[in-house]
Each structure stands twice: as C-alpha cells, then as structure tokens.
Design a protein around this motif. Sequence first.
Motif, PDB file in Angstrom:
ATOM      1  N   UNK A  24      67.601  39.894  68.201  1.00 39.70           N
ATOM      2  CA  UNK A  24      67.793  38.450  68.058  1.00 39.70           C
ATOM      3  C   UNK A  24      69.162  38.161  67.441  1.00 39.70           C
ATOM      4  N   UNK A  25      69.611  39.032  66.568  1.00 40.37           N
ATOM      5  CA  UNK A  25      70.905  38.863  65.898  1.00 40.37           C
ATOM      6  C   UNK A  25      72.084  39.314  66.770  1.00 40.37           C
ATOM      7  N   UNK A  26      71.777  39.784  67.986  1.00 33.53           N
ATOM      8  CA  UNK A  26      72.852  40.214  68.873  1.00 33.53           C
ATOM      9  C   UNK A  26      73.284  41.651  68.686  1.00 33.53           C
ATOM     10  N   UNK A  27      72.397  42.463  68.134  1.00 32.13           N
ATOM     11  CA  UNK A  27      72.697  43.872  67.943  1.00 32.13           C
ATOM     12  C   UNK A  27      71.613  44.736  68.586  1.00 32.13           C
ATOM     13  N   UNK A  28      71.999  45.939  68.984  1.00 29.91           N
ATOM     14  CA  UNK A  28      71.077  46.853  69.650  1.00 29.91           C
ATOM     15  C   UNK A  28      70.730  48.010  68.728  1.00 29.91           C
ATOM     16  N   UNK A  29      69.443  48.301  68.543  1.00 29.76           N
ATOM     17  CA  UNK A  29      69.072  49.474  67.747  1.00 29.76           C
ATOM     18  C   UNK A  29      69.476  50.749  68.479  1.00 29.76           C
ATOM     19  N   UNK A  30      69.979  51.705  67.724  1.00 32.27           N
ATOM     20  CA  UNK A  30      70.431  52.963  68.316  1.00 32.27           C
ATOM     21  C   UNK A  30      70.061  54.109  67.382  1.00 32.27           C
ATOM     22  N   UNK A  31      70.014  55.304  67.955  1.00 32.42           N
ATOM     23  CA  UNK A  31      69.744  56.510  67.177  1.00 32.42           C
ATOM     24  C   UNK A  31      70.765  57.562  67.581  1.00 32.42           C
ATOM     25  N   UNK A  32      71.378  58.194  66.588  1.00 33.33           N
ATOM     26  CA  UNK A  32      72.364  59.239  66.823  1.00 33.33           C
ATOM     27  C   UNK A  32      71.762  60.601  66.509  1.00 33.33           C
ATOM     28  N   UNK A  33      71.853  61.508  67.490  1.00 39.15           N
ATOM     29  CA  UNK A  33      71.374  62.866  67.318  1.00 39.15           C
ATOM     30  C   UNK A  33      72.563  63.825  67.392  1.00 39.15           C
ATOM     31  N   UNK A  34      72.345  65.063  66.986  1.00 42.03           N
ATOM     32  CA  UNK A  34      73.397  66.067  67.098  1.00 42.03           C
ATOM     33  C   UNK A  34      72.874  67.439  66.746  1.00 42.03           C
ATOM     34  N   UNK A  35      73.369  68.471  67.424  1.00 43.58           N
ATOM     35  CA  UNK A  35      72.885  69.835  67.166  1.00 43.58           C
ATOM     36  C   UNK A  35      73.156  70.318  65.754  1.00 43.58           C
ATOM     37  N   UNK A  79      73.217  59.355  75.424  1.00 48.41           N
ATOM     38  CA  UNK A  79      72.146  60.232  75.897  1.00 48.41           C
ATOM     39  C   UNK A  79      71.139  59.439  76.722  1.00 48.41           C
ATOM     40  N   UNK A  80      70.886  58.209  76.311  1.00 52.38           N
ATOM     41  CA  UNK A  80      69.935  57.353  77.039  1.00 52.38           C
ATOM     42  C   UNK A  80      70.248  55.895  76.741  1.00 52.38           C
ATOM     43  N   UNK A  81      70.163  55.054  77.764  1.00 53.53           N
ATOM     44  CA  UNK A  81      70.385  53.616  77.624  1.00 53.53           C
ATOM     45  C   UNK A  81      69.179  52.898  78.224  1.00 53.53           C
ATOM     46  N   UNK A  82      68.511  52.102  77.408  1.00 49.19           N
ATOM     47  CA  UNK A  82      67.312  51.397  77.865  1.00 49.19           C
ATOM     48  C   UNK A  82      67.595  49.902  77.956  1.00 49.19           C
ATOM     49  N   UNK A  90      70.180  44.948  76.804  1.00 51.24           N
ATOM     50  CA  UNK A  90      70.032  46.222  76.119  1.00 51.24           C
ATOM     51  C   UNK A  90      68.916  46.150  75.090  1.00 51.24           C
ATOM     52  N   UNK A  91      68.078  47.169  75.054  1.00 53.82           N
ATOM     53  CA  UNK A  91      66.996  47.199  74.076  1.00 53.82           C
ATOM     54  C   UNK A  91      67.092  48.405  73.142  1.00 53.82           C
ATOM     55  N   UNK A  92      67.743  49.478  73.590  1.00 51.82           N
ATOM     56  CA  UNK A  92      67.858  50.658  72.751  1.00 51.82           C
ATOM     57  C   UNK A  92      68.831  51.641  73.390  1.00 51.82           C
ATOM     58  N   UNK A  93      69.577  52.381  72.547  1.00 48.04           N
ATOM     59  CA  UNK A  93      70.417  53.459  73.069  1.00 48.04           C
ATOM     60  C   UNK A  93      70.259  54.691  72.188  1.00 48.04           C
ATOM     61  N   UNK A  94      70.327  55.851  72.828  1.00 43.77           N
ATOM     62  CA  UNK A  94      70.372  57.115  72.127  1.00 43.77           C
ATOM     63  C   UNK A  94      71.777  57.677  72.283  1.00 43.77           C
ATOM     64  N   UNK A  95      72.356  58.148  71.190  1.00 46.87           N
ATOM     65  CA  UNK A  95      73.688  58.730  71.207  1.00 46.87           C
ATOM     66  C   UNK A  95      73.605  60.192  70.797  1.00 46.87           C
ATOM     67  N   UNK A  96      74.494  61.012  71.354  1.00 48.84           N
ATOM     68  CA  UNK A  96      74.522  62.437  71.049  1.00 48.84           C
ATOM     69  C   UNK A  96      75.907  62.830  70.561  1.00 48.84           C
ATOM     70  N   UNK A  97      75.985  63.384  69.349  1.00 46.73           N
ATOM     71  CA  UNK A  97      77.265  63.871  68.855  1.00 46.73           C
ATOM     72  C   UNK A  97      77.636  65.148  69.603  1.00 46.73           C
TER      73      UNK A  97
END
Length: 216
Positions: A24-35, A79-82, A90-97
């Motif tokens: 609602x605030x104009x931002x997308x929740x995201x999660x950053x992963x990395x090995x 990694x993934x864009x939903x 946009x509803x969610x993104x996954x990021x990979x380092x």
Amino acid sequence: MEEINMTALTREDTGKCPSRRLRVEGRTPAVLYGPNMDGAISLAINNKELEKVLHTGAGGNVLVNLNIQGDKMRKVMFKDVVRHPVKRTLTHVDLLEVAMDHKVTVEIPVHLSGKAAGLAFGGIVQHEARTISVECFPTNIPDSVDLDITMLQVGQSLHVKDTKLPEGVVALDDPETTLVSIVSPTAEVAPKTAEEIAAELAESFAEKEEGKEEGE
C-alpha cells in the motif's frame, strides 16, 4: 552484462499483514539469500525503482549493485519475481547474492528473428521453448539467445544444440530440446475461455503467495 544500482531498506516485521502495508505504501517485500550469508535478510524496495531495474534490456537477469541501508553494497541477481495474476503489480521478489568468481545458473529468453521460408507454404511458427537454462559467470550472462528462422521449411526445427552462445556460456538443457518448429496447419484445438485462464492464474498465484508468506 548490464549492471544497475538499486537501494533497499531492511524490515523486521514479516508476514501477510506487514507485507500488505508495504505494498500500500508503494514498496515491495523482498528477501535476500546467499550461499555465504547467515540466514536471509528481509527487505523493502521502492516499486518504481524496482520496475525500472526489471525493465532493462537484460530483464530479470540484470546484475544489481544493491545498497542496503546500514549494510554493505552487495552484488545480487533476481531469483524470483512474483506479480499479481490480473493487476500485474509486484507482490514479492527473491534476490540472490552472487560472487563474481562463481558461476550461476539462469534462464535466458529465446528471441526469434526473420520470416521462415515455410510460411509461404502454409506453415505456422511454433515457439516451443521461450527460455533456455545456461551456466556462466555473472558478468557473462547474455541478454538473450537469438535464433534466425529464415531458412526453416515446414517440418523443420531448431534445437538447443543449434544455438550459438558466447564463450564461457554453457547450455544446461538437453541438446535435442526443440526451441522452434515450422508445422503444418492441424485441426484447431478449442481455446481456453477467459474464465478458465483467470482461474488457473489465480490458483497458481495463490499457491506461490502462500509459499512467500511463510518466508516473509
């Protein structure tokens, strides 16, 4: 490989309700992963900035210099864009380092060029696979795989083994996988109704959202 800068904020509140407030605030929740990371990092990214990054020539394969407030700069990839199945927001993104000296596996779009010779004889272009999986270093990721179909006659095809990839880029799919064919007209298959398509999209989106909310 194109590189672009993007900023993000860390977030402590996770779950369905906080994620809705972010959107609602104009931002997308995201999660950053990395090995080499000790657990994932929950983030919030401005929608406009995120859309700008995703609409570069490289699309989701762009290499991002992610500046996380209060943290170091990280090299990441999507990694993934939903997206919402109807609104396409946009509803969610996954990021990979990523480490620049380690190879990554990505999906590369397949682009067709030229007018197949078989079209003059009633043939139909059938784009069988729209992406191929490749492995390479992050800086070597190609924007796309381009196939010239000009010489294809009815009954002929191009396969993964026919692609010309840059040096250092290796296709992971079966070499015999068909990417495009020129086929003869066949009996028409009844198309799905708009209601059937919408129902399938909604079901797929709901399943993916359920998984995301468990990790948000």
